[in-house]
Design a protein around this motif. Sequence first.
Motif, PDB file in Angstrom:
ATOM      1  N   PHE A 140       0.835  -1.192   0.000  1.00  0.00           N
ATOM      2  CA  PHE A 140       0.000   0.000   0.000  1.00  0.00           C
ATOM      3  C   PHE A 140       0.878   1.253   0.000  1.00  0.00           C
ATOM      4  O   PHE A 140       1.952   1.260   0.599  1.00  0.00           O
ATOM      5  N   PHE A 141       0.391   2.314  -0.658  1.00  0.00           N
ATOM      6  CA  PHE A 141       0.909   3.651  -0.447  1.00  0.00           C
ATOM      7  C   PHE A 141      -0.033   4.286   0.566  1.00  0.00           C
ATOM      8  O   PHE A 141      -1.226   4.458   0.294  1.00  0.00           O
ATOM      9  N   SER A 142       0.504   4.635   1.732  1.00  0.00           N
ATOM     10  CA  SER A 142      -0.356   5.006   2.856  1.00  0.00           C
ATOM     11  C   SER A 142       0.009   6.365   3.438  1.00  0.00           C
ATOM     12  O   SER A 142       1.187   6.698   3.590  1.00  0.00           O
ATOM     13  N   HIS A 143      -1.026   7.109   3.783  1.00  0.00           N
ATOM     14  CA  HIS A 143      -0.887   8.404   4.456  1.00  0.00           C
ATOM     15  C   HIS A 143      -0.982   8.159   5.958  1.00  0.00           C
ATOM     16  O   HIS A 143      -2.004   7.687   6.448  1.00  0.00           O
ATOM     17  N   TYR A 144       0.095   8.491   6.659  1.00  0.00           N
ATOM     18  CA  TYR A 144       0.181   8.200   8.092  1.00  0.00           C
ATOM     19  C   TYR A 144       0.109   9.494   8.900  1.00  0.00           C
ATOM     20  O   TYR A 144       0.767  10.486   8.568  1.00  0.00           O
ATOM     21  N   ASP A 145      -0.700   9.464   9.959  1.00  0.00           N
ATOM     22  CA  ASP A 145      -0.811  10.598  10.867  1.00  0.00           C
ATOM     23  C   ASP A 145      -0.026  10.269  12.132  1.00  0.00           C
ATOM     24  O   ASP A 145      -0.484   9.481  12.964  1.00  0.00           O
ATOM     25  N   PRO A 146       1.170  10.849  12.316  1.00  0.00           N
ATOM     26  CA  PRO A 146       1.980  10.497  13.492  1.00  0.00           C
ATOM     27  C   PRO A 146       1.409  11.018  14.808  1.00  0.00           C
ATOM     28  O   PRO A 146       1.745  10.494  15.869  1.00  0.00           O
ATOM     29  N   VAL A 147       0.556  12.026  14.758  1.00  0.00           N
ATOM     30  CA  VAL A 147      -0.054  12.536  15.984  1.00  0.00           C
ATOM     31  C   VAL A 147      -1.050  11.521  16.533  1.00  0.00           C
ATOM     32  O   VAL A 147      -1.048  11.199  17.732  1.00  0.00           O
ATOM     33  N   ARG A 148      -1.894  10.993  15.654  1.00  0.00           N
ATOM     34  CA  ARG A 148      -2.875   9.987  16.072  1.00  0.00           C
ATOM     35  C   ARG A 148      -2.311   8.562  15.992  1.00  0.00           C
ATOM     36  O   ARG A 148      -2.978   7.608  16.399  1.00  0.00           O
ATOM     37  N   GLU A 149      -1.116   8.454  15.433  1.00  0.00           N
ATOM     38  CA  GLU A 149      -0.443   7.163  15.295  1.00  0.00           C
ATOM     39  C   GLU A 149      -1.326   6.145  14.566  1.00  0.00           C
ATOM     40  O   GLU A 149      -1.510   5.013  15.004  1.00  0.00           O
ATOM     41  N   ARG A 150      -1.830   6.563  13.415  1.00  0.00           N
ATOM     42  CA  ARG A 150      -2.677   5.670  12.625  1.00  0.00           C
ATOM     43  C   ARG A 150      -2.634   6.072  11.146  1.00  0.00           C
ATOM     44  O   ARG A 150      -2.313   7.207  10.795  1.00  0.00           O
ATOM     45  N   ILE A 151      -2.962   5.102  10.308  1.00  0.00           N
ATOM     46  CA  ILE A 151      -3.110   5.341   8.881  1.00  0.00           C
ATOM     47  C   ILE A 151      -4.447   6.033   8.643  1.00  0.00           C
ATOM     48  O   ILE A 151      -5.483   5.580   9.130  1.00  0.00           O
ATOM     49  N   VAL A 152      -4.434   7.130   7.871  1.00  0.00           N
ATOM     50  CA  VAL A 152      -5.676   7.834   7.574  1.00  0.00           C
ATOM     51  C   VAL A 152      -6.117   7.624   6.126  1.00  0.00           C
ATOM     52  O   VAL A 152      -7.273   7.858   5.788  1.00  0.00           O
ATOM     53  N   GLU A 153      -5.211   7.213   5.267  1.00  0.00           N
ATOM     54  CA  GLU A 153      -5.538   6.832   3.891  1.00  0.00           C
ATOM     55  C   GLU A 153      -4.642   5.668   3.492  1.00  0.00           C
ATOM     56  O   GLU A 153      -3.462   5.654   3.826  1.00  0.00           O
ATOM     57  N   ARG A 154      -5.228   4.734   2.775  1.00  0.00           N
ATOM     58  CA  ARG A 154      -4.452   3.557   2.357  1.00  0.00           C
ATOM     59  C   ARG A 154      -4.821   3.216   0.918  1.00  0.00           C
ATOM     60  O   ARG A 154      -5.976   2.958   0.604  1.00  0.00           O
ATOM     61  N   LEU A 155      -3.822   3.215   0.044  1.00  0.00           N
ATOM     62  CA  LEU A 155      -4.036   2.957  -1.376  1.00  0.00           C
ATOM     63  C   LEU A 155      -3.344   1.660  -1.778  1.00  0.00           C
ATOM     64  O   LEU A 155      -2.111   1.612  -1.834  1.00  0.00           O
ATOM     65  N   PRO A 156      -4.086   0.588  -2.041  1.00  0.00           N
ATOM     66  CA  PRO A 156      -3.449  -0.658  -2.478  1.00  0.00           C
ATOM     67  C   PRO A 156      -2.782  -0.486  -3.840  1.00  0.00           C
ATOM     68  O   PRO A 156      -3.281   0.226  -4.711  1.00  0.00           O
ATOM     69  N   VAL A 157      -1.640  -1.142  -4.022  1.00  0.00           N
ATOM     70  CA  VAL A 157      -0.951  -1.115  -5.310  1.00  0.00           C
ATOM     71  C   VAL A 157      -0.708  -2.555  -5.763  1.00  0.00           C
ATOM     72  O   VAL A 157      -0.409  -3.428  -4.953  1.00  0.00           O
ATOM     73  N   PRO A 158      -0.812  -2.822  -7.059  1.00  0.00           N
ATOM     74  CA  PRO A 158      -0.724  -4.198  -7.575  1.00  0.00           C
ATOM     75  C   PRO A 158       0.696  -4.636  -7.912  1.00  0.00           C
ATOM     76  O   PRO A 158       0.903  -5.448  -8.806  1.00  0.00           O
ATOM     77  N   PHE A 159       1.674  -4.101  -7.223  1.00  0.00           N
ATOM     78  CA  PHE A 159       3.067  -4.446  -7.484  1.00  0.00           C
ATOM     79  C   PHE A 159       3.823  -4.337  -6.166  1.00  0.00           C
ATOM     80  O   PHE A 159       3.279  -3.877  -5.144  1.00  0.00           O
ATOM     81  N   ALA A 160       5.076  -4.767  -6.160  1.00  0.00           N
ATOM     82  CA  ALA A 160       5.916  -4.717  -4.954  1.00  0.00           C
ATOM     83  C   ALA A 160       6.877  -3.551  -5.078  1.00  0.00           C
ATOM     84  O   ALA A 160       7.927  -3.667  -5.719  1.00  0.00           O
ATOM     85  N   PRO A 161       6.571  -2.403  -4.479  1.00  0.00           N
ATOM     86  CA  PRO A 161       7.450  -1.242  -4.599  1.00  0.00           C
ATOM     87  C   PRO A 161       8.679  -1.361  -3.711  1.00  0.00           C
ATOM     88  O   PRO A 161       8.638  -1.948  -2.629  1.00  0.00           O
TER      89      PRO A 161
END
Length: 217
Positions: free
Chosen positions: A165-186
């Motif tokens: 996944f390409f993921s947007h992380y919020d370090p203040v809340r310590e959680r992922i707020v957006e997660r985008l699956p990708v069909p390859f191994a980056p």
Amino acid sequence: MSELQNISIAGMHCDGDLLWVATPEERLIATYHTLTGETEKRLTYPHEIWDVSPHEEGLWLVTSGGSLGRQLVLWSLKEGREIRKFNCPDGAGAGMTLLDGRIWLTHRHNRKLFCLDPGSGKVNWVIRTENESFSPAAFKNELWLIESDPGPLGHWSESRQGKYFFSHYDPVRERIVERLPVPFAPRCMAFDGERFWYSEQGKKGIATMKRAVANNG
């Protein structure tokens, strides 16, 4: 981009229209202008370079070396020398970026996100991540990273069971707020607000994809 299509890229950072890339085998930092296609070699280094992030003082690098095998180096392009250097905590070396005046450094297999003081290398705090996380990327005030869920048997799972996944992380809340699956191994990733630039594991060169509607974590 033709020069970059023949080398393996381990780290990158998007700075406006300029894409900085780190190539460990060549021990090289280069830039690629996304509008003109111009490529320029910017730095060669004695050790393997695994990631790069430009800074007003120079370039922050993740390189081989140090007491645990990975180190953070601030290199001055103007003076052609190291300004400061310190060991990566726990040997973390799965990518770094700068956000809010701090260094964000990932330890992929230990599932840790470190926040460091760039002046001293002191660890301000450590965050445990849900999945394996690496190649953090900053865009404005956002922190993005690659997440890997290797499957039910961890690294013993079959490759088809792994998810990325390409993921947007919020370090203040310590959680992922957006997660985008990708069909390859980056292998690494950078984000410019509209597109993801990335390199795939086991492949050479750079690819890009437009940002799609993300799924919440």
